[in-house]
Design an enzyme around this catalytic site. Structure first.
Site, short mmCIF file in Angstrom:
data_model
loop_
_atom_site.label_atom_id
_atom_site.label_comp_id
_atom_site.label_asym_id
_atom_site.label_seq_id
_atom_site.Cartn_x
_atom_site.Cartn_y
_atom_site.Cartn_z
N GLY A 1 0.75 -1.25 0.00
CA GLY A 1 0.00 0.00 0.00
C GLY A 1 0.78 1.29 0.00
N GLU B 1 3.96 -6.51 1.97
CA GLU B 1 3.60 -6.96 0.61
C GLU B 1 3.63 -5.78 -0.36
OE1 GLU B 1 -0.31 -8.52 1.25
OE2 GLU B 1 0.39 -10.19 2.48
N PRO B 2 4.78 -5.18 -0.56
CA PRO B 2 4.85 -4.00 -1.43
C PRO B 2 4.71 -4.37 -2.90
CG PRO B 2 7.06 -4.67 -0.77
CD PRO B 2 6.11 -5.59 -0.04
N ARG C 1 3.34 -1.54 -5.77
CA ARG C 1 3.55 -0.30 -6.51
C ARG C 1 4.87 0.40 -6.19
NH1 ARG C 1 -1.04 2.71 -7.98
NH2 ARG C 1 -2.11 1.57 -6.34
N ARG D 1 -5.33 2.75 -15.98
CA ARG D 1 -5.45 3.48 -14.70
C ARG D 1 -6.14 4.85 -14.83
NH1 ARG D 1 -2.14 4.91 -11.50
NH2 ARG D 1 -3.16 4.09 -9.66
N TYR E 1 -9.46 4.76 -12.63
CA TYR E 1 -9.39 5.41 -11.30
C TYR E 1 -9.27 6.92 -11.42
CZ TYR E 1 -7.65 0.66 -10.47
OH TYR E 1 -7.48 -0.69 -10.46
N CYS F 1 -12.68 3.42 -29.01
CA CYS F 1 -13.98 4.06 -29.21
C CYS F 1 -14.72 4.26 -27.90
CB CYS F 1 -14.80 3.20 -30.16
SG CYS F 1 -13.90 2.94 -31.68
N GLU F 2 -14.15 5.03 -27.01
CA GLU F 2 -14.80 5.39 -25.75
C GLU F 2 -14.26 6.74 -25.33
OE1 GLU F 2 -15.26 2.96 -22.38
OE2 GLU F 2 -15.09 1.09 -23.51
N TYR G 1 0.64 -1.97 -12.25
CA TYR G 1 -0.74 -2.02 -12.70
C TYR G 1 -0.91 -1.41 -14.09
CZ TYR G 1 -1.03 -2.91 -7.70
OH TYR G 1 -0.81 -3.43 -6.44
N1 LLP Z 1 -1.28 -7.02 -0.60
C1 LLP Z 1 -2.58 -7.18 -0.89
C2 LLP Z 1 -3.37 -8.16 -0.14
C3 LLP Z 1 -3.17 -6.42 -1.91
O1 LLP Z 1 -4.46 -6.57 -2.19
C4 LLP Z 1 -2.38 -5.49 -2.64
C5 LLP Z 1 -2.95 -4.69 -3.71
C6 LLP Z 1 -1.02 -5.37 -2.30
C7 LLP Z 1 -0.50 -6.15 -1.27
C8 LLP Z 1 -0.09 -4.42 -2.99
O2 LLP Z 1 -0.46 -3.10 -2.85
P1 LLP Z 1 0.52 -1.93 -3.36
O3 LLP Z 1 1.79 -1.98 -2.53
O4 LLP Z 1 0.79 -2.15 -4.79
O5 LLP Z 1 -0.28 -0.70 -3.13
N2 LLP Z 1 -4.98 -1.62 -9.69
C9 LLP Z 1 -4.90 -0.60 -8.66
C10 LLP Z 1 -4.24 -1.09 -7.41
C11 LLP Z 1 -4.92 -2.32 -6.82
C12 LLP Z 1 -4.25 -2.84 -5.59
C13 LLP Z 1 -4.82 -4.14 -5.18
N3 LLP Z 1 -4.18 -4.77 -4.06
C14 LLP Z 1 -4.16 0.62 -9.23
O6 LLP Z 1 -3.79 0.60 -10.41
O7 LLP Z 1 -3.98 1.61 -8.53
#
Ligand code: LLP
Length: 414
Positions: free
Chosen positions: A239, A273-274, A276, A312, A316, A342-343, A372
Site C-alpha cells: 500500500g 507486501e509491497p 507499486r 489506470r 481510477y 472508441c470510448e 498495474y
Molecule cells: N497485498 C494485498 C493483499 C493487496 O491486495 C495489494 C494490492 C497489495 C498487497 C499491494 O499493494 P501496493 O503496494 O501495490 O499498493 N490496480 C490498482 C491497485 C490495486 C491494488 C490491489 N491490491 C491501481 O492501479 O492503482
C-alpha cells in the site's frame, strides 16, 4: 528517483534513447529500467534491515517473469492471489517458503496446488476458508500454515476503488470473528496458525492509518498469544504510495518506522507486501502521436497507446505524467492526450500543458506505468498487447514480445 531522464535534448532510459527503442520495437511499448528497480528494492530492504522482515512482492502489480526474477534475486518473496501468480512466481525462481497466498476467494484447485508446493502461509479471509483449506489439507495429508487477515475498519484515505480496510469492503474479517477462526484452527490437526495480518489499501500517502493498523494488529496478536496461540508473524500488507505528480510519499525509512514502532515490541517477524512502490516508477509507456485534432472546445493529442494498454486513468481517474521524448522549445498548449479506442473514457491525461509543436510521428511517454500497467492490459478493440522492454545500462532486452494479430484469435480457432 528513476532513470528516465532528458540528456542532450532527448529522453533516455538509462543509457538507451527512448527514440531508439521506438524505432527498433515500435509503439506502444512498455520500457522498464533495471537500475531503478534495484534502487527501489534496495532502499526498501535497507529500511527494514534492522528487524526480521520478509518482504513479499505483490505479484499483481507487475508479473512479468523477467522482473520477478530480478525481484526474487534481491531476496524478496511474493504475495500471490491466484494459481497463475503461484506458478509464475515459481517459474521465476521464488522460494516457496517466501510465498504468501492472499485473496478473498481462493478456489479448491488453487489451494491444492499451493499446498503441494508447500508455500509459507495462506492469508485467510473468511470462516468458510478455514473449513475449505482444512478439508483440502486433509485430502492431501498435509498441514497448512495459515494467517488471519483482519479488517481493522481503518480508512487508508486513498481512492475508494483501492481502499480495502473498511467494513464496507469485502476484505478480511472483524477481530471477533478472527478470534473464533483461531479457535477453530486450533481444533484442526490440518491447520497451523502462524500469523495475523491486514492490508488497508493502496497508494497510501499518509502514514497515520498505517501506523494505527500496525498498533491494532500488534494488540490483536498479543491477545491471541495470551490465549495460547503461538504466532510467527504479522503481515502488514502493501500500500505504500508513490509520486505520480506532486504527491510527497513517505520515505521508505519513515514507512518502516511507522510499522516497526508497533511491531518491534511483539518480537514477531514482520511481513510486508509491497507492489507499486517497487515497480511503479520503474516503467513508462512509450507511444507515438497519430494525429492532432481540434474541436470547438478542446485540443486533442491522439496517440497509439490506449486504455487497453494502461487503464489506470480511465479506471481510477489517476494522474500519470506525460512528456515528449524529444525536447521541444515551442510554447505550451493545453490538450487532452487520448488513445484510438472508441470510448470517451479512453484517455491518459486531460488539459495537460504540452508543446504546441507536437505533431504526428512525435514520441510521447507516460510515466509511472510500471505498476498495474502491463498487468492490467487487455485486448479491447482487438488491439494486440504491447511488448515490454527491459533496459540495463546500454543494453535492452525484450522481456515480452509484441503480440501479433494471430495471437489475438489463436484461442478461438478450432
Ligand atoms: N497485498 C494485498 C493483499 C493487496 O491486495 C495489494 C494490492 C497489495 C498487497 C499491494 O499493494 P501496493 O503496494 O501495490 O499498493 N490496480 C490498482 C491497485 C490495486 C491494488 C490491489 N491490491 C491501481 O492501479 O492503482
Amino acid at each position: 528517483m528513476d532513470h528516465f531522464v532528458l540528456k542532450q535534448h532527448e529522453t533516455y532510459c538509462e543509457d538507451v534513447p527512448l527514440a531508439r527503442i521506438a524505432q527498433e520495437f515500435g509503439t506502444p511499448t512498455y520500457v522498464y529500467s533495471r537500475a531503478t528497480l534495484w534502487r527501489h528494492g534496495q532502499r526498501l530492504l535497507d529500511a527494514f534491515a534492522s528487524y526480521p522482515t520478509l518482504p513479499c512482492y505483490a505479484v499483481k502489480a507487475n508479473s512479468n517473469l523477467s522482473l520477478l526474477r530480478e525481484i526474487f534475486a534481491m531476496g524478496f518473496g511474493a504475495d500471490i492471489v491466484s494459481l497463475g501468480e503461484l506458478e509464475r512466481s515459481l517459474k521465476a525462481g521464488a522460494d516457496p517458503q517466501k510465498l504468501v497466498y492472499s485473496g478473498v476467494g481462493k478456489r479448491r484447485d488453487e489451494i491444492e496446488a499451493a499446498l503441494r508446493r508447500d508455500i509459507y502461509a495462506f492469508n485467510l479471509e473468511s470462516f468458510a476458508e478455514v473449513e475449505l483449506i482444512s478439508s483440502v489439507a486433509r485430502e492431501l495429508g498435509k498441514v497448512a500454515r495459515v494467517s488471519l487477515r483482519v479488517n481493522p475498519n481503518i480508512d487508508a484515505k486513498t481512492n475508494p476503488k483501492i481502499t480495502t480496510g473498511l467494513f464496507s469492503t469485502k476484505f478480511g474479517v472483524v477481530e471477533e470473528e478472527a478470534r473464533a477462526m483461531a479457535e477453530r484452527i486450533r481444533q484442526s490437526p490440518q491447520l497451523s496458525l502462524v500469523g495475523v495480518g491486514c492490508h488497508i489499501g493502496s497508494q497510501i500517502l499518509d502514514l497515520k492509518p498505517m501506523a494505527e493498523a500496525a498498533r491494532r494488529l500488534a494488540d490483536f496478536a498479543k491477545g491471541l498469544q495470551a490465549l495460547g496461540h503461538e504466532l510467527a508473524f504479522i503481515d502488514m500488507g502493501g500500500g505504500l504510495g508513490i509520486r505520480y505528480n506532486t504527491e510527497q510519499p513517505p520515505e521508505p525509512e519513515q514507512y518502516a518506522e511507522a510499522l516497526l514502532s508497533a511491531i518491534r515490541p511483539t518480537g514477531l517477524r514482520l511481513l510486508i507486501e509491497p507492489g507499486r512502490v517497487l515497480v511503479g516508477n520503474v516503467g513508462i509507456l512509450l507511444t507515438r502521436v497519430i494525429a492532432r485534432k481540434q474541436t470547438p472546445e478542446k485540443s486533442f493529442l491522439i496517440v497509439d497507446g490506449a486504455m487497453n494498454d494502461l487503464i489506470r486513468p480511465s479506471m481510477y481517474d489517476s494522474f500519470h505524467d506525460i512528456c515528449p521524448v524529444a525536447e521541444h522549445t515551442a510554447d505550451l498548449e493545453k490538450m487532452d492526450i487520448v488513445g484510438p479506442i472508441c470510448e470517451t473514457g479512453d484517455y491518459f491525461g486531460k488539459d495537460r500543458s504540452l508543446p504546441a509543436s507536437l505533431h504526428a510521428g512525435d514520441l510521447v511517454y507516460i510515466r509511472s506505468a510500471g505498476a498495474y500497467g502491463a498487468a492490467m492490459a487487455s485486448h479491447y478493440n482487438s488491439r494486440p498487447r504491447a511488448p515490454e522492454i527491459l533496459v540495463d545500462g546500454a543494453q535492452m532486452k525484450v522481456i515480452r514480445r509484441r503480440e501479433t494479430l494471430d495471437d489475438l484469435w489463436a484461442l478461438e480457432l478450432n
